[in-house]
Design a protein around this motif. Structure first.
Motif, PDB file in Angstrom:
ATOM      1  N   SER A  95       3.213   6.347   0.533  1.00 18.03           N
ATOM      2  CA  SER A  95       2.078   5.838  -0.251  1.00 18.03           C
ATOM      3  C   SER A  95       1.789   4.365   0.013  1.00 18.03           C
ATOM      4  O   SER A  95       0.684   3.900  -0.236  1.00 18.03           O
ATOM      5  CB  SER A  95       2.316   6.061  -1.752  1.00 18.03           C
ATOM      6  N   THR A  96       2.774   3.641   0.510  1.00 14.02           N
ATOM      7  CA  THR A  96       2.582   2.215   0.788  1.00 14.02           C
ATOM      8  C   THR A  96       2.553   1.924   2.286  1.00 14.02           C
ATOM      9  O   THR A  96       2.775   0.796   2.717  1.00 14.02           O
ATOM     10  CB  THR A  96       3.673   1.376   0.089  1.00 14.02           C
TER      11      THR A  96
ATOM     12  N   ASN B  99       7.584  10.419  -0.454  1.00  6.80           N
ATOM     13  CA  ASN B  99       6.186  10.303  -0.879  1.00  6.80           C
ATOM     14  C   ASN B  99       5.847   8.896  -1.330  1.00  6.80           C
ATOM     15  O   ASN B  99       4.762   8.383  -1.044  1.00  6.80           O
ATOM     16  CB  ASN B  99       5.874  11.328  -1.970  1.00  6.80           C
ATOM     17  N   GLY B 100       6.773   8.243  -2.015  1.00  5.03           N
ATOM     18  CA  GLY B 100       6.564   6.860  -2.420  1.00  5.03           C
ATOM     19  C   GLY B 100       6.461   5.933  -1.224  1.00  5.03           C
ATOM     20  O   GLY B 100       5.583   5.073  -1.156  1.00  5.03           O
TER      21      GLY B 100
ATOM     22  N   TYR C 138      10.286   7.923  -6.401  1.00  8.08           N
ATOM     23  CA  TYR C 138       8.968   7.644  -5.810  1.00  8.08           C
ATOM     24  C   TYR C 138       8.708   6.134  -5.821  1.00  8.08           C
ATOM     25  O   TYR C 138       8.309   5.559  -4.805  1.00  8.08           O
ATOM     26  CB  TYR C 138       7.883   8.389  -6.609  1.00  8.08           C
TER      27      TYR C 138
ATOM     28  N   ALA D  39       8.263   3.478  -2.739  1.00 10.07           N
ATOM     29  CA  ALA D  39       7.041   2.652  -2.600  1.00 10.07           C
ATOM     30  C   ALA D  39       7.375   1.183  -2.415  1.00 10.07           C
ATOM     31  O   ALA D  39       6.572   0.428  -1.850  1.00 10.07           O
ATOM     32  CB  ALA D  39       6.149   2.842  -3.820  1.00 10.07           C
TER      33      ALA D  39
END
Length: 179
Positions: free
Chosen positions: A31-32, A27-28, A173, A177
């Motif tokens: 996210s980027t 998920n991290g 996370y 990211a």
């Protein structure tokens, strides 16, 4: 554009703590803007390496199972993330079996440079993941352009789902990211 990331969850347990750590990393990374491929070994068929070394001559394993598809994803990733429970102070047997089956990669060109390691265990002493990290480092050492860029260990989790609410999930996370 983000990096191509492969995250391999080697636990086959339902409600796996190490898989929760891996999912936080995923998920991290998403996210980027990274392109993330999450692989769980739960439903994969991966046989033991036979040690025949035919792969060094023909470029692929003689065993026809799920290891070949995973190998192709690892070869084409820039970042490879391994997640495992720690059993008897070592990586899971599933993880070691897959590492052994990635032997056909050795003479091939590979894109990965950054390797990350995520682990969990019932024991919570800082030294608990050392042997597993050492085992993974043995694989990394065979790929001179790659290096271990980060590791997260979450101790004190035993039963499935015990990791819920643990700060190590946030740490995973954040590490994802930053890839």
């Amino acid at each position: 554009m983000g990096k191509k990331v492969v995250v391999i969850s080697t636990s086959i347990r339902a409600n796996s703590n190490s898989e929760a750590l891996a999912e936080s990393f995923v998920n991290g990374a998403l996210s980027t803007g990274n392109d993330v491929d999450f692989i769980s070994l739960k439903d994969k068929k991966i046989e033991f390496c036979k040690g025949c070394l035919a792969c060094q001559n023909i470029g692929k394993c003689v065993i026809n199972d799920d290891a070949a598809e995973i190998m192709d994803k690892v070869l084409n990733a820039e970042v490879v993330v391994w997640a495992t429970p720690i059993y008897y102070y070592e990586m899971s047997g599933q993880m070691k079996t897959l590492i052994d089956r990635l032997n056909p990669m050795y003479p091939k060109d590979y894109k990965f440079r950054d390797i990350y390691f995520l682990s969990v265990a019932a024991e919570d002493e800082e030294y608990v993941p050392e042997r597993a990290i050492s085992g993974l480092q043995g694989w990394i050492d065979c790929f001179e352009k790659a290096e271990l860029k980060g590791s997260i260990f979450c101790g004190g989790v035993n039963m499935g789902g015990e990791i819920k609410g643990n700060n190590k999930l946030k740490e995973a996370y954040e590490m994802g990211a930053r890839v």
